[in-house]
Design a protein around this motif. Sequence first.
Motif, mmCIF file in Angstrom:
data_model
loop_
_atom_site.group_PDB
_atom_site.id
_atom_site.type_symbol
_atom_site.label_atom_id
_atom_site.label_comp_id
_atom_site.label_asym_id
_atom_site.label_seq_id
_atom_site.Cartn_x
_atom_site.Cartn_y
_atom_site.Cartn_z
ATOM 1 N N TYR A 327 0.808 -1.218 0.000
ATOM 2 C CA TYR A 327 0.000 0.000 0.000
ATOM 3 C C TYR A 327 0.843 1.271 0.000
ATOM 4 O O TYR A 327 0.346 2.349 0.280
ATOM 5 N N LYS A 382 3.799 5.386 4.407
ATOM 6 C CA LYS A 382 3.267 6.705 4.069
ATOM 7 C C LYS A 382 2.249 6.591 2.942
ATOM 8 O O LYS A 382 2.169 7.452 2.055
ATOM 9 N N VAL A 384 -1.906 5.545 1.599
ATOM 10 C CA VAL A 384 -3.180 6.285 1.613
ATOM 11 C C VAL A 384 -3.901 6.175 2.954
ATOM 12 O O VAL A 384 -4.878 6.884 3.190
ATOM 13 N N SER A 404 -10.399 1.042 0.115
ATOM 14 C CA SER A 404 -9.983 2.283 0.758
ATOM 15 C C SER A 404 -8.483 2.520 0.633
ATOM 16 O O SER A 404 -7.994 3.582 0.971
ATOM 17 N N ARG A 405 -7.759 1.522 0.166
ATOM 18 C CA ARG A 405 -6.305 1.677 0.074
ATOM 19 C C ARG A 405 -5.806 1.415 -1.354
ATOM 20 O O ARG A 405 -4.661 1.078 -1.560
ATOM 21 N N SER A 434 -3.808 4.828 12.156
ATOM 22 C CA SER A 434 -3.845 5.241 10.750
ATOM 23 C C SER A 434 -4.534 6.593 10.616
ATOM 24 O O SER A 434 -5.449 6.933 11.369
ATOM 25 N N GLU A 435 -4.052 7.346 9.645
ATOM 26 C CA GLU A 435 -4.675 8.612 9.268
ATOM 27 C C GLU A 435 -4.788 8.627 7.747
ATOM 28 O O GLU A 435 -3.793 8.411 7.047
ATOM 29 N N GLU A 436 -5.983 8.843 7.261
ATOM 30 C CA GLU A 436 -6.208 8.797 5.815
ATOM 31 C C GLU A 436 -5.331 9.819 5.100
ATOM 32 O O GLU A 436 -5.170 10.952 5.546
ATOM 33 N N SER A 437 -4.743 9.345 3.997
ATOM 34 C CA SER A 437 -3.844 10.114 3.129
ATOM 35 C C SER A 437 -2.502 10.422 3.788
ATOM 36 O O SER A 437 -1.646 11.063 3.178
ATOM 37 N N LYS A 438 -2.280 9.948 5.021
ATOM 38 C CA LYS A 438 -1.007 10.196 5.709
ATOM 39 C C LYS A 438 -0.215 8.907 5.965
ATOM 40 O O LYS A 438 1.004 8.956 6.099
#
Length: 457
Positions: A327, A382, A384, A404-405, A434-438
């Motif tokens: 990912y 790093k 999605v 989602s990934r 987890s943090e989306e887009s981070k």
Amino acid sequence: MATARKYPQQSALRRAERIRDFVVLGIAGSGLLAFMMISGALGIFEGVTAIIVLSLGALAYFVGSAPPAIDIAPADDVQASDEAMKSSVRSLIHALPFPACYISGEGRIESANKKISDLFRIKHIEGALKSVIIRQPDVLAATDRVSRSSAGERVEFMAIDGDELWLAHLTPGPEPSSVFVVFEDRTAVHRAERARADFLANASHELRTPLTALAGFIETMRGPARDDRESWDGFLEIMHKQTDRMRHLVSDLLSLSRIEFSEHRAPDTVIDLSDVLSQTVLALQPLAAERAIELSLEGLEREIRVTAKWDELAQVVQNLISNAMKYSPKGGRVTVNIGTARSMADAAMLATGTNEEATRSVLLQPRASSEATAAWISVSDKGVGIARQHLSRLGERFYRVDESRGGDIEGTGLGLAIVKHIMARHRGGLAVASEESKGTCFGVWLPCLEGSAPSKR
């Protein structure tokens, strides 16, 4: 019921009272006959004979009508015996390792242990009506039947939150219409049965998909595309991928089955966790280079001794790094950290990184003491990230969040399930932040042997 006992003083008193009554009656009767003889109404011979007959008859009746010795305890002794019985019942209820209670004939809970308070989430139970505490119609109806018929029963019911299955064992008590109730938690068995059914359904579905694809391409190559040799290369490439998918799926299923089989047996070999990590990361470097991903290892400064299976912890690290690389975008970076902490609780925090904005979810609670010295490993990427609603379900068999990934990524959905079961065998924990887009960080931790100084981070 009070134990039968003799009370000689009471028996002697009753005997004296009977003797007195018969003597008074005998004297009164003899006096009446003597008066009749003096007055001439009865002859002397007849009178003496009547007195003798009356005396012998009274004596015979006195002896023959003597009541048997009845062991009647005084009221205070009966009450003491009842209190002793209730005390024994109370001790039994509190000694049971399961939630249990004793219901009297009046329908009140006379004795209950603390576990039943936890089950029904009510603190003060003893003395309350059973219908106020046991808010389960099927169980209440069963207590009524048992109190009437004196025959035991078993009743299944769902707990208040609807997520726990319990089995109530009911049996008659020592007092009239009283009932013992013991509650057995069947949640684990129920979930295991449900998981087995889901596993079979999911496994058959996962295998059916590539098999259907293979059958379709074989039919196409034997039929419409029989003479179209140029298209065969494309078909064969897809068939190869589907065959590879099946091979990985079967391999993961066998690994999971083997791990589950030995999950209850704790490992007994002392290994160096740093060695496991360094060798596994080294073996994955070519794969990282092929995907243009930088794979770095930090915190590897000294030996960290743990009681574990070398190959199983290597599989944990491999699965977590492989997921992170899947990912991560090309040119991305996957960072692996290792360290120790003073306690399992501290290790849980260190293993999931320092990003305060990330959403955290513990996927496996460790069975080891929270105060035990611990070692931890974190694998972060790093990419999605993972949406919040998916985090709690990570680690379930066949559960994937590819949509989602990045939906083009495929896997068996068993990698994290294998990690979870391996860490359970090692009395360790598993968590994700987890943090989306981070990006995402997976962390594992387990007890380590004394002598490994806590690392700083």
